[in-house]
Design an enzyme around this catalytic site. Structure first.
Site, PDB file in Angstrom:
ATOM      1  N   ALA A   1       0.862  -1.182   0.000  1.00  0.00           N
ATOM      2  CA  ALA A   1       0.000   0.000   0.000  1.00  0.00           C
ATOM      3  C   ALA A   1       0.901   1.236   0.000  1.00  0.00           C
ATOM      4  CB  ALA A   1      -0.891  -0.018   1.233  1.00  0.00           C
TER       5      ALA A   1
ATOM      6  N   GLY B   1       0.590  -5.122   0.862  1.00  0.00           N
ATOM      7  CA  GLY B   1      -0.601  -5.198   0.011  1.00  0.00           C
ATOM      8  C   GLY B   1      -0.310  -5.831  -1.350  1.00  0.00           C
TER       9      GLY B   1
HETATM   10  C1  HXC Z   1       5.014   4.387  -1.228  1.00  0.00           C
HETATM   11  C2  HXC Z   1       6.899   3.430  -2.096  1.00  0.00           C
HETATM   12  C3  HXC Z   1       6.557   2.182  -1.524  1.00  0.00           C
HETATM   13  C4  HXC Z   1       5.340   2.104  -0.781  1.00  0.00           C
HETATM   14  C5  HXC Z   1       8.401   1.947  -2.578  1.00  0.00           C
HETATM   15  N1  HXC Z   1       8.059   3.235  -2.721  1.00  0.00           N
HETATM   16  N2  HXC Z   1       7.522   1.295  -1.844  1.00  0.00           N
HETATM   17  N3  HXC Z   1       6.128   4.509  -1.940  1.00  0.00           N
HETATM   18  N4  HXC Z   1       4.609   3.238  -0.658  1.00  0.00           N
HETATM   19  N5  HXC Z   1       4.899   0.971  -0.255  1.00  0.00           N
HETATM   20  C6  HXC Z   1       8.786   4.282  -3.447  1.00  0.00           C
HETATM   21  C7  HXC Z   1       9.999   4.768  -2.668  1.00  0.00           C
HETATM   22  O1  HXC Z   1       9.610   5.714  -1.710  1.00  0.00           O
HETATM   23  C8  HXC Z   1      10.823   5.367  -3.770  1.00  0.00           C
HETATM   24  O2  HXC Z   1      10.292   6.614  -4.129  1.00  0.00           O
HETATM   25  C9  HXC Z   1      10.558   4.430  -4.942  1.00  0.00           C
HETATM   26  O3  HXC Z   1       9.319   3.772  -4.645  1.00  0.00           O
HETATM   27  C10 HXC Z   1      11.629   3.373  -5.117  1.00  0.00           C
HETATM   28  O4  HXC Z   1      11.814   2.708  -3.882  1.00  0.00           O
HETATM   29  P1  HXC Z   1      13.239   2.559  -3.135  1.00  0.00           P
HETATM   30  O5  HXC Z   1      12.962   2.348  -1.718  1.00  0.00           O
HETATM   31  O6  HXC Z   1      14.137   3.678  -3.515  1.00  0.00           O
HETATM   32  O7  HXC Z   1      13.776   1.236  -3.826  1.00  0.00           O
HETATM   33  P2  HXC Z   1      14.712   0.107  -3.194  1.00  0.00           P
HETATM   34  O8  HXC Z   1      15.853   0.737  -2.421  1.00  0.00           O
HETATM   35  O9  HXC Z   1      15.028  -0.813  -4.298  1.00  0.00           O
HETATM   36  O10 HXC Z   1      13.802  -0.647  -2.105  1.00  0.00           O
HETATM   37  C11 HXC Z   1      12.685  -1.361  -2.557  1.00  0.00           C
HETATM   38  C12 HXC Z   1      11.814  -1.763  -1.331  1.00  0.00           C
HETATM   39  C13 HXC Z   1      11.477  -0.501  -0.498  1.00  0.00           C
HETATM   40  C14 HXC Z   1      12.535  -2.789  -0.474  1.00  0.00           C
HETATM   41  C15 HXC Z   1      10.558  -2.413  -1.910  1.00  0.00           C
HETATM   42  O11 HXC Z   1      10.957   0.491  -1.386  1.00  0.00           O
HETATM   43  C16 HXC Z   1      10.461  -0.746   0.562  1.00  0.00           C
HETATM   44  O12 HXC Z   1      10.771  -1.285   1.623  1.00  0.00           O
HETATM   45  N6  HXC Z   1       9.222  -0.328   0.302  1.00  0.00           N
HETATM   46  C17 HXC Z   1       8.141  -0.432   1.315  1.00  0.00           C
HETATM   47  C18 HXC Z   1       7.656  -1.843   1.433  1.00  0.00           C
HETATM   48  C19 HXC Z   1       6.574  -1.963   2.497  1.00  0.00           C
HETATM   49  O13 HXC Z   1       6.787  -1.655   3.655  1.00  0.00           O
HETATM   50  N7  HXC Z   1       5.414  -2.385   2.071  1.00  0.00           N
HETATM   51  C20 HXC Z   1       4.230  -2.515   2.952  1.00  0.00           C
HETATM   52  C21 HXC Z   1       3.432  -1.234   2.961  1.00  0.00           C
HETATM   53  S1  HXC Z   1       2.111  -1.312   4.091  1.00  0.00           S
HETATM   54  P3  HXC Z   1      11.205   7.949  -4.070  1.00  0.00           P
HETATM   55  O14 HXC Z   1      10.258   9.029  -4.516  1.00  0.00           O
HETATM   56  O15 HXC Z   1      11.676   8.063  -2.674  1.00  0.00           O
HETATM   57  O16 HXC Z   1      12.313   7.689  -5.040  1.00  0.00           O
HETATM   58  C22 HXC Z   1       0.951  -2.240   3.324  1.00  0.00           C
HETATM   59  C23 HXC Z   1      -0.341  -2.424   4.103  1.00  0.00           C
HETATM   60  C24 HXC Z   1      -1.402  -3.068   3.257  1.00  0.00           C
HETATM   61  O17 HXC Z   1       1.119  -2.729   2.275  1.00  0.00           O
HETATM   62  C25 HXC Z   1      -2.726  -2.855   3.892  1.00  0.00           C
HETATM   63  C26 HXC Z   1      -3.860  -3.236   3.010  1.00  0.00           C
HETATM   64  C27 HXC Z   1      -4.045  -2.442   1.756  1.00  0.00           C
END
Ligand code: HXC
Length: 258
Positions: free
Chosen positions: A66, A109
């Site tokens: 998400a 998500g």
């Molecule tokens: C918003 C996101 C994002 C996310 C990545 N980005 N994941 N933006 N929400 N979930 C954005 C980053 O901010 C960044 O934007 C760009 O995408 C590239 O990501 P990086 O982090 O620079 O890439 P990398 O170093 O390769 O790392 C990849 C990654 C990391 C490991 C996937 O991005 C990450 O940990 N993302 C979050 C994963 C997460 O926690 N997911 C769960 C979310 S909660 P900028 O503009 O900074 O370059 C959830 C709840 C669901 O899903 C509930 C029900 C719907």
């Protein structure tokens, strides 16, 4: 026109392709994107030229979860009022089979969206995880429920509590991914599987999908009763007559969906 997804209603005969298309944000699932998926699936479900749907992201990410930036400032009451899970409930109600073609990140998500699909084809580069715990929350769209039913309690507990990722191979080992293929084939393999399903009677496919889903959404006795009713119902279809006649006559059946 949708902004965050691409839809090809005929990527192959009777097979549609829905692609998440927010590549810079690793297909982070904002509310708008989820609504677009929901609307597209309603349309594809109603389209008689579509019998199976492939959902993919791109090579780097299926979806990284998400949209954290969109959620960051929200209160519990905001979340309750937005009621994003009614969108997810609608996606779950899609009658046609959905195949997730997963490459790269399928997190939070994103992993939950893959699991709401009926089959997962993974590229060797796929990584699955429920990392919500790392940002002070927990899975909310089935991550503690569907994942537990698929991989078992202890592995689900590890993924949900540590937030660590598993590889495509591990996902395959635990029954999360149906197949793992080299990255250049993950989409074509998913389309191939969808095509195989699209050749069957769409009525039988729909009722069989519903019945399998009941296996883990209902107590066993009720689910068996549900299965039996669907089984009987298929004997009211022309496809059943055609399918069995074709077997007896040693030819390929021609299913019409009637
Ligand atoms: C918003 C996101 C994002 C996310 C990545 N980005 N994941 N933006 N929400 N979930 C954005 C980053 O901010 C960044 O934007 C760009 O995408 C590239 O990501 P990086 O982090 O620079 O890439 P990398 O170093 O390769 O790392 C990849 C990654 C990391 C490991 C996937 O991005 C990450 O940990 N993302 C979050 C994963 C997460 O926690 N997911 C769960 C979310 S909660 P900028 O503009 O900074 O370059 C959830 C709840 C669901 O899903 C509930 C029900 C719907």
């Amino acid at each position: 026109m949708p902004e965050f997804i691409l839809v090809n209603p005929q990527v192959a005969p009777f097979v549609a392709h829905l692609q998440l298309n927010r590549p810079k944000e690793l297909n982070a699932l904002n509310l708008e994107l989820m609504l677009e998926i929901k609307e597209a699936l309603i349309q594809l479900d109603a389209d008689p030229k579509v019998r199976a749907i492939v959902i993919s992201g791109n090579e780097r990410a299926f979806a990284a979860g998400a949209d954290i930036k969109q959620m960051a400032g929200r209160t519990a009451m905001d979340m309750l009022k937005i009621d994003q899970f009614s969108t997810w409930d609608s996606i779950r109600k899609t009658k046609k089979p959905m195949i997730a073609a997963v490459s790269g990140f399928a997190l939070g998500g994103g992993c939950e969206l893959a699991m709401i699909c009926d089959i997962i084809i993974a590229s060797e580069t796929a990584q699955f995880g429920q990392p919500e715990i790392n940002i002070g929350i927990m899975p909310g769209a089935g991550g503690t429920q569907r994942l537990t039913r698929i991989v078992g309690k202890n592995k689900a507990m590890e993924l949900v509590l540590t937030g660590t990722f598993i590889s495509a191979q591990q996902a395959h080992y635990y029954g999360l991914a149906n197949k793992v293929v080299p990255i250049e084939f993950y989409l074509s393999e998913a389309i191939k599987m969808a095509t195989l399903i699209a050749e069957k009677s769409p009525l039988a496919v729909q009722l069989a999908k519903e019945s399998v889903l009941r296996a883990y959404e209902m107590p066993l006795q009720e689910a068996l009763y549900f299965e039996r009713k669907n089984f009987y119902m298929l004997f009211a279809s022309e496809d059943q007559k055609e399918g069995m006649a074709a077997f007896v006559e040693k030819r390929k059946p021609e299913f019409t969906g009637k």
